[in-house]
Design a protein around this motif. Structure first.
Motif, PDB file in Angstrom:
ATOM      1  N   UNK A  17       0.730  -1.321   0.024  1.00 21.73           N
ATOM      2  CA  UNK A  17      -0.073   0.015   0.032  1.00 21.73           C
ATOM      3  C   UNK A  17       0.831   1.281   0.025  1.00 21.73           C
ATOM      4  N   UNK A  18       0.614   2.109  -0.995  1.00 25.91           N
ATOM      5  CA  UNK A  18       1.299   3.294  -0.903  1.00 25.91           C
ATOM      6  C   UNK A  18       0.523   4.319  -0.016  1.00 25.91           C
ATOM      7  N   UNK A  19       1.136   5.662   0.422  1.00 25.61           N
ATOM      8  CA  UNK A  19       0.276   6.640   0.994  1.00 25.61           C
ATOM      9  C   UNK A  19      -0.658   7.234   0.407  1.00 25.61           C
ATOM     10  N   UNK A  20      -0.488   7.213  -0.871  1.00 25.04           N
ATOM     11  CA  UNK A  20      -1.374   7.945  -1.905  1.00 25.04           C
ATOM     12  C   UNK A  20      -2.771   7.132  -2.012  1.00 25.04           C
ATOM     13  N   UNK A  21      -2.750   5.611  -2.006  1.00 26.78           N
ATOM     14  CA  UNK A  21      -3.712   4.795  -2.085  1.00 26.78           C
ATOM     15  C   UNK A  21      -4.487   4.721  -0.629  1.00 26.78           C
ATOM     16  N   UNK A  22      -3.516   4.861   0.286  1.00 30.76           N
ATOM     17  CA  UNK A  22      -4.149   4.782   1.629  1.00 30.76           C
ATOM     18  C   UNK A  22      -5.015   6.023   1.889  1.00 30.76           C
ATOM     19  N   UNK A  23      -4.598   7.313   1.402  1.00 32.62           N
ATOM     20  CA  UNK A  23      -5.318   8.535   1.617  1.00 32.62           C
ATOM     21  C   UNK A  23      -6.900   8.323   0.731  1.00 32.62           C
ATOM     22  N   UNK A  24      -6.735   7.840  -0.600  1.00 33.74           N
ATOM     23  CA  UNK A  24      -7.690   7.752  -1.220  1.00 33.74           C
ATOM     24  C   UNK A  24      -8.782   6.781  -0.814  1.00 33.74           C
ATOM     25  N   UNK A  25      -8.305   5.415  -0.305  1.00 35.58           N
ATOM     26  CA  UNK A  25      -9.220   4.779   0.385  1.00 35.58           C
ATOM     27  C   UNK A  25      -9.855   5.100   1.665  1.00 35.58           C
ATOM     28  N   UNK A  26      -9.002   5.711   2.306  1.00 39.11           N
ATOM     29  CA  UNK A  26      -9.710   6.299   3.631  1.00 39.11           C
ATOM     30  C   UNK A  26     -10.862   7.392   3.505  1.00 39.11           C
ATOM     31  N   UNK A  27     -10.504   8.526   2.678  1.00 42.28           N
ATOM     32  CA  UNK A  27     -11.717   9.483   2.480  1.00 42.28           C
ATOM     33  C   UNK A  27     -12.935   9.003   1.777  1.00 42.28           C
ATOM     34  N   UNK A  28     -12.853   7.538   1.125  1.00 47.00           N
ATOM     35  CA  UNK A  28     -14.037   7.101   0.748  1.00 47.00           C
ATOM     36  C   UNK A  28     -14.561   6.042   1.528  1.00 47.00           C
ATOM     37  N   UNK A  29     -14.096   5.896   2.786  1.00 42.09           N
ATOM     38  CA  UNK A  29     -14.491   4.739   3.731  1.00 42.09           C
ATOM     39  C   UNK A  29     -15.660   5.362   4.645  1.00 42.09           C
ATOM     40  N   UNK A  30     -16.713   4.256   4.929  1.00 40.59           N
ATOM     41  CA  UNK A  30     -17.719   4.970   5.778  1.00 40.59           C
ATOM     42  C   UNK A  30     -17.313   5.381   7.117  1.00 40.59           C
ATOM     43  N   UNK A  43      -4.534  12.256  12.136  1.00 38.86           N
ATOM     44  CA  UNK A  43      -5.254  11.881  10.682  1.00 38.86           C
ATOM     45  C   UNK A  43      -4.500  10.673  10.044  1.00 38.86           C
ATOM     46  N   UNK A  44      -3.173  10.836  10.023  1.00 37.65           N
ATOM     47  CA  UNK A  44      -2.502   9.695   9.402  1.00 37.65           C
ATOM     48  C   UNK A  44      -2.456   8.442  10.315  1.00 37.65           C
ATOM     49  N   UNK A  45      -2.522   8.645  11.608  1.00 42.12           N
ATOM     50  CA  UNK A  45      -2.615   7.423  12.417  1.00 42.12           C
ATOM     51  C   UNK A  45      -3.750   6.861  12.321  1.00 42.12           C
ATOM     52  N   UNK A  46      -4.818   7.624  12.208  1.00 41.15           N
ATOM     53  CA  UNK A  46      -6.430   7.113  12.038  1.00 41.15           C
ATOM     54  C   UNK A  46      -6.705   6.434  10.675  1.00 41.15           C
ATOM     55  N   UNK A  47      -6.004   6.974   9.733  1.00 43.28           N
ATOM     56  CA  UNK A  47      -6.124   6.165   8.501  1.00 43.28           C
ATOM     57  C   UNK A  47      -5.026   4.691   8.564  1.00 43.28           C
ATOM     58  N   UNK A  48      -4.075   5.095   9.118  1.00 46.35           N
ATOM     59  CA  UNK A  48      -3.340   3.709   9.289  1.00 46.35           C
ATOM     60  C   UNK A  48      -4.076   2.687  10.096  1.00 46.35           C
ATOM     61  N   UNK A  49      -4.621   3.260  11.263  1.00 43.43           N
ATOM     62  CA  UNK A  49      -5.471   1.960  12.183  1.00 43.43           C
ATOM     63  C   UNK A  49      -6.548   1.665  11.610  1.00 43.43           C
ATOM     64  N   UNK A  50      -7.299   2.557  10.539  1.00 42.61           N
ATOM     65  CA  UNK A  50      -8.319   1.895   9.942  1.00 42.61           C
ATOM     66  C   UNK A  50      -7.783   0.928   8.630  1.00 42.61           C
ATOM     67  N   UNK A  51      -6.838   1.070   7.988  1.00 42.27           N
ATOM     68  CA  UNK A  51      -6.266   0.241   7.142  1.00 42.27           C
ATOM     69  C   UNK A  51      -6.046  -1.177   7.570  1.00 42.27           C
ATOM     70  N   UNK A  52      -5.663  -1.502   8.876  1.00 41.53           N
ATOM     71  CA  UNK A  52      -5.307  -2.635   9.479  1.00 41.53           C
ATOM     72  C   UNK A  52      -6.432  -3.352   9.875  1.00 41.53           C
TER      73      UNK A  52
END
Length: 358
Positions: A46-59, A131-140
């Motif tokens: 996973x790249x950071x760009x992918x993580x950002x795009x996926x997280x902002x579209x997440x429920x 916000x970065x930590x929130x996205x990382x925790x979400x992706x786990x």
């Protein structure tokens, strides 16, 4: 202009400038990001760009209020842009966090949406990184279509973020409140009501400035605080005090308004509530007219802290419910302040005397 091909069709997008050299550099950056994402897919990473795009579209993210989403997306974009959208997430380390902290503290010009040279405190830096930590925790916790976790573990787990050692949490004294209230009518007739509501309910400015007369039950002496204007999306009906009811009754009679009409109508458009910046300006003028020093690091929130501090001694659950908090810990750490009178009572008047051991 740049061309994007979707399903074999060209879709041109404006870059917002005519700088050929900058456009070429942006083109290479876009290509690099696309190649990095393609490589990440092939390696199941996973790249950071992918993580950002996926997280902002997440429920999880979309469940936030619109204003909160906008602010959170700008913070996440700032961190991702600085660290590099093509950066593999698993390669992140404490050193990357420290690089961002240093750059953000001094306002480096490379940072997204930051005025060059503008310094900030630790609390602002922490908010970006959270916000970065929130996205990382979400992706786990999130899984892809094939059942694989987006990220096996958070690479920044255990990394300490900057914290304010002595955060500014000013609270307005009652004597200061009375002085400012006395000067309110010289600024605007609605400011007096705003102060009485803020001091008498303990609510955030976003909650009380968006009240309509439908929310105010004068015969029942209660106010409905709507979820759409609550920071945590919490709706409840809470009793109102006599001073609050008296002030609302007087203004309602003056406005001759009912139903969905705002309690705080904007001066130029009575169908809309007052802008919060206008209310801020009114309050600053009242402080000046009352010859009361403007609190450092706070404005309307000084009244919310006043409300919470003056209710020490009541069960914390009830204080939280009455003031619109969902987290009791927040009241204790950020709102209820130590005051000399209470400290003196604690020292001089113990609640009980222990008897000898049986």
């Amino acid at each position: 202009m740049r061309s994007i091909w979707v399903n074999g069709k060209e879709n041109r997008k404006s870059l917002g400038h005519r700088d050929r050299e900058l456009a070429t550099r942006q083109g290479y950056e876009l290509l690099s990001a696309l190649l990095a994402n393609e490589l990440a897919f092939s390696e199941e990473s996973l790249t950071l760009g992918m993580l950002r795009d996926l997280y902002v579209k997440s429920p999880r993210h979309l469940a936030k209020k619109a204003g909160t989403r906008k602010h959170d997306e700008s913070k996440l974009k700032r961190v991702v842009t600085f660290l590099g959208p093509s950066r593999n997430v698993v390669s992140l380390s404490e050193s990357d966090v420290q690089r961002f902290v240093t750059a953000r503290r001094v306002g480096e010009k490379e940072l997204e949406g930051v005025k060059a040279g503008k310094t900030v405190q630790n609390r602002t830096i922490e908010a970006d990184l959270m916000l970065l930590l929130a996205a990382l925790n979400w992706s786990v916790r999130e899984r892809s279509a094939n059942g694989r976790r987006l990220l096996r573990e958070n690479p920044l787990i255990g990394v300490k973020l900057p914290r304010e050692r002595n955060p500014r949490r000013p609270v307005l004294s009652h004597a200061e409140y009375v002085k400012v209230l006395g000067a309110a009518s010289s600024v605007h007739r609605l400011l007096e009501l705003a102060l009485i509501l803020a001091e008498g309910t303990g609510r955030r400015i976003s909650a009380w400035r968006n009240l309509t007369w439908d929310d105010v039950d004068l015969p029942g002496a209660s106010i409905r605080w709507r979820a759409e204007f609550d920071k945590k999306g919490y709706e409840q009906i809470v009793p109102m005090s006599r001073p609050v009811a008296k002030a609302l009754r007087a203004v309602r009679k003056l406005q001759a308004a009912i139903g969905a009409a705002p309690v705080f109508p904007a001066p130029k458009d009575s169908s809309r509530p007052c802008d919060r910046h206008l209310l801020d300006n009114w309050l600053r003028r009242a402080f000046k007219n009352a010859e009361v020093a403007l609190p450092m690091g706070g404005l309307w929130h000084t009244l919310r802290r006043k409300w919470a501090t003056e209710r020490k001694g009541y069960p914390i659950k009830d204080v939280a419910a009455a003031g619109g908090w969902r987290d009791e810990r927040t009241i204790l750490t950020s709102y209820q302040q130590v005051d000399a009178d209470t400290v003196k009572r604690v020292v001089l008047h113990p609640t009980q005397r222990l008897s000898g051991a049986k």
